[in-house]
Scaffold this motif. Structure first.
Motif, short mmCIF file in Angstrom:
data_model
loop_
_atom_site.label_atom_id
_atom_site.label_comp_id
_atom_site.label_asym_id
_atom_site.label_seq_id
_atom_site.Cartn_x
_atom_site.Cartn_y
_atom_site.Cartn_z
N ALA A 169 0.83 -1.21 0.00
CA ALA A 169 0.00 0.00 0.00
C ALA A 169 0.87 1.25 0.00
CB ALA A 169 -0.92 -0.01 1.21
N ALA A 170 1.97 1.22 0.76
CA ALA A 170 2.87 2.38 0.80
C ALA A 170 3.51 2.62 -0.56
CB ALA A 170 3.95 2.17 1.86
N LEU A 171 3.90 1.54 -1.24
CA LEU A 171 4.48 1.69 -2.58
C LEU A 171 3.45 2.22 -3.58
CD1 LEU A 171 6.62 -1.59 -2.87
CD2 LEU A 171 7.49 0.75 -2.62
N ALA A 172 2.21 1.71 -3.47
CA ALA A 172 1.17 2.13 -4.41
C ALA A 172 0.73 3.57 -4.15
CB ALA A 172 -0.02 1.19 -4.30
N ALA A 173 0.65 3.96 -2.87
CA ALA A 173 0.14 5.29 -2.53
C ALA A 173 1.21 6.37 -2.63
CB ALA A 173 -0.43 5.28 -1.11
N ALA A 174 2.46 5.99 -2.38
CA ALA A 174 3.53 7.00 -2.37
C ALA A 174 4.74 6.46 -3.14
CB ALA A 174 3.89 7.37 -0.93
N ASP A 175 5.80 6.09 -2.42
CA ASP A 175 7.01 5.63 -3.08
C ASP A 175 7.84 4.78 -2.12
OD1 ASP A 175 8.00 7.51 -1.32
OD2 ASP A 175 8.50 8.97 -2.88
N THR A 176 9.01 4.38 -2.58
CA THR A 176 9.89 3.54 -1.77
C THR A 176 10.30 4.24 -0.48
OG1 THR A 176 10.75 2.45 -3.75
CG2 THR A 176 12.06 2.25 -1.75
N ALA A 177 10.60 5.52 -0.56
CA ALA A 177 11.03 6.25 0.64
C ALA A 177 9.96 6.21 1.72
CB ALA A 177 11.37 7.70 0.27
N PHE A 178 8.70 6.42 1.34
CA PHE A 178 7.61 6.39 2.32
C PHE A 178 7.53 5.01 2.98
CE2 PHE A 178 3.14 5.65 3.40
CZ PHE A 178 2.91 6.72 4.26
N ALA A 179 7.65 3.95 2.16
CA ALA A 179 7.59 2.60 2.71
C ALA A 179 8.73 2.35 3.70
CB ALA A 179 7.64 1.57 1.58
N LEU A 180 9.91 2.87 3.41
CA LEU A 180 11.05 2.65 4.30
C LEU A 180 10.94 3.48 5.58
CD1 LEU A 180 13.94 2.42 1.68
CD2 LEU A 180 12.92 0.57 3.00
N TRP A 181 10.35 4.66 5.52
CA TRP A 181 10.11 5.42 6.75
C TRP A 181 9.06 4.73 7.60
CZ3 TRP A 181 13.67 8.24 8.46
CH2 TRP A 181 14.44 9.07 7.66
N LEU A 182 8.11 4.06 6.95
CA LEU A 182 7.14 3.24 7.69
C LEU A 182 7.86 2.12 8.43
CD1 LEU A 182 4.21 2.40 8.37
CD2 LEU A 182 4.17 1.15 6.19
N LEU A 183 8.85 1.52 7.79
CA LEU A 183 9.67 0.50 8.42
C LEU A 183 10.34 1.05 9.69
CD1 LEU A 183 11.57 -2.03 8.61
CD2 LEU A 183 12.93 -0.98 6.79
N VAL A 184 10.88 2.24 9.61
CA VAL A 184 11.51 2.87 10.77
C VAL A 184 10.51 3.04 11.90
CG1 VAL A 184 12.63 4.98 11.62
CG2 VAL A 184 13.26 4.05 9.39
N ALA A 185 9.31 3.52 11.56
CA ALA A 185 8.28 3.76 12.57
C ALA A 185 7.87 2.48 13.29
CB ALA A 185 7.06 4.41 11.92
N LEU A 186 7.94 1.34 12.62
CA LEU A 186 7.58 0.07 13.24
C LEU A 186 8.71 -0.49 14.10
CD1 LEU A 186 5.82 -1.57 10.17
CD2 LEU A 186 4.70 -0.90 12.30
N MET A 187 9.96 -0.23 13.70
CA MET A 187 11.09 -0.78 14.43
C MET A 187 11.27 -0.13 15.80
SD MET A 187 12.63 -3.33 13.08
CE MET A 187 13.97 -3.28 14.26
#
Length: 444
Positions: A164-182
């Motif tokens: 969903a992050a890739l579809a709605a935004a881009d790779t950077a957004f998906a990776l910042w989501l990863l940071v928020a979960l870690m």
């Protein structure tokens, strides 16, 4: 039903509940990473970069797992998990910053991911065996079931979030989501209370002795040796089938990254369905060995379907079936295998199992990359599915494997220690420990 599950979880204790929540968040972040980073590499660098990425990381993991495996039997598993997660958090911040700045260098990405791979080499043996420290033997099977369910939930939701992050935004957004979960995953892991480990002298000789003892136990037990060899052959075909070939298949059909997330989510959904009870019911109905063996062959058939179909929803369904097969193999085999290992050897022997997987993870992407130089991804998928099916038949030839899987849990408990006591003697390098506590777990 929910109140009953809540009461049973309460009975397992607060440390174990914290472990479950931390596992969910960690798997959420890992699955976001497994969607976002390969998609980034495949999109910017193509199949060649993706094959290099997968093979090199698997090679590093192969080296790191055995070398670091004694850590789990020497130090607090909570500390190991927390430190590993903290290292992954720092690495994920760096990756997200690169993507945000629009910088793509496959060597730099691989270098950063090596930090994550080494951290996982520390985390995973400790994570897979920590339940045995937090729970008494009569609750271990139930606890492992809950842990697998929690991990399956993370595996289910993570790809959806990543896609969903890739579809709605881009790779950077998906990776910042990863940071928020870690961040919360690391914080919760640091609060898990574990029993105090005995103080040990950490000489190089003692380290190498521990390492050799774990490897020797794996090699000198005929069933473990055969089990590991056939698993290695299976994983050669398994790893690319659920890894590097998936984004290439999705891209070959002109689909968006959301469908990559959907395939990963289907895999996790099947694992969750199985871990919540369906796998157990299948095993009760047809027998533990038949359930495991049939599921391994089913994995090959699901990969073959991936090669034959061009329908995205059928791809998702194939991965859902694949996930159910994985859950069944895990619930039947992993629980028994963990119970059979002496407690003081669980981290080391689990690390060897993972090392076998990583060797296959090095060879598998390489073979897939060679195949992609000559054939379309559909043909490679079909060949890998057929290969997994054929080598999976080898489990029929593993000495004692069928009889072992069909044992009740109470008979599997401590089996290796009873049958091979000479392999599991604890060496007298502990201090400040009473003599009666220096025996290994084989007698417990």
């Amino acid at each position: 039903m929910l109140s009953t599950a809540r009461a049973r979880l309460q009975a397992l204790g607060r440390p174990f509940r914290l472990l479950l929540i931390s596992d969910v968040l960690m798997l959420l972040s890992l699955m976001v990473s497994h969607v976002a980073v390969p998609w980034w590499v495949a999109h910017e660098g193509g199949a060649q970069d993706l094959a290099l990425y997968a093979a090199l990381l698997a090679l590093v993991s192969f080296v790191a797992l055995p070398l670091l495996s004694p850590l789990g039997d020497r130090y607090s598993k909570r500390t190991l998990i927390t430190v590993g997660m903290a290292a992954m958090l720092v690495e994920s911040i760096a990756l997200a910053a690169l993507a945000q700045a629009g910088i793509y260098h496959v060597a730099l990405i691989i270098g950063l991911q090596i930090i994550s791979v080494v951290a996982m080499a520390v985390i995973m043996p400790a994570s897979f065996s920590i339940a045995a420290e937090l729970l008494p033997p009569d609750q271990l099977t139930e606890g492992l079931g809950y842990q697998k369910s929690a991990q399956a939930i993370g595996r289910l939701i993570g790809p959806v979030l990543g896609g969903a992050a890739l579809a709605a935004a881009d790779t950077a957004f998906a990776l910042w989501l990863l940071v928020a979960l870690m961040v919360p995953a690391t914080a919760l892991a640091s609060r898990i209370e574990t029993p105090t480990k005995p103080v040990r002298r950490h000489s190089r000789a003692a380290w190498m002795r521990d390492l050799r003892a774990g490897l020797a136990a794996k090699w000198q037990i005929p069933m473990e040796r055969g089990w590991s060899f056939v698993s290695f052959l299976v994983m050669v075909f398994f790893v690319p089938g659920v890894g590097m070939l998936v984004p290439l298949k999705v891209q070959s059909l002109g689909l968006s990254g959301a469908w990559l997330g959907a395939c990963e989510a289907g895999l996790s959904a099947g694992m969750l369905i199985g871990s919540l009870g369906l796998s157990t019911r299948i095993a009760d109905r047809v027998g533990r060995f038949n359930a495991s063996f049939g599921s391994i062959l089913g994995e090959g058939l699901c990969l073959a379907v991936m090669g034959l179909t061009h329908q995205p929803w059928l791809m998702v369904l194939a991965f859902t079936g694949f996930g159910l097969c994985i859950a069944t193999v895990t619930m039947v085999g992993h629980t028994h295998r963990m119970l059979a290992m002496p407690p003081d050897f669980r981290a080391r022997m689990t690390a060897v199992n993972m090392m076998v997987m990583q060797v296959a993870g090095t060879l598998g992407p390489g073979l897939a990359g060679l195949g992609l130089m000559r054939w379309h991804v559909d043909q490679v998928y079909l060949l890998f599915g057929m290969g997994l099916f054929v080598v999976g038949l080898g489990y029929m030839r593993v000495p004692g494997y069928k009889q072992f899987l069909n044992l009740p849990h109470d008979q599997a408990q401590g089996l290796y220690g009873r049958e091979h006591p000479q392999l599991f003697r604890t060496f007298p390098d502990s201090v400040n420990v009473a003599p009666d506590k220096q025996s290994n777990g084989s007698s417990r």
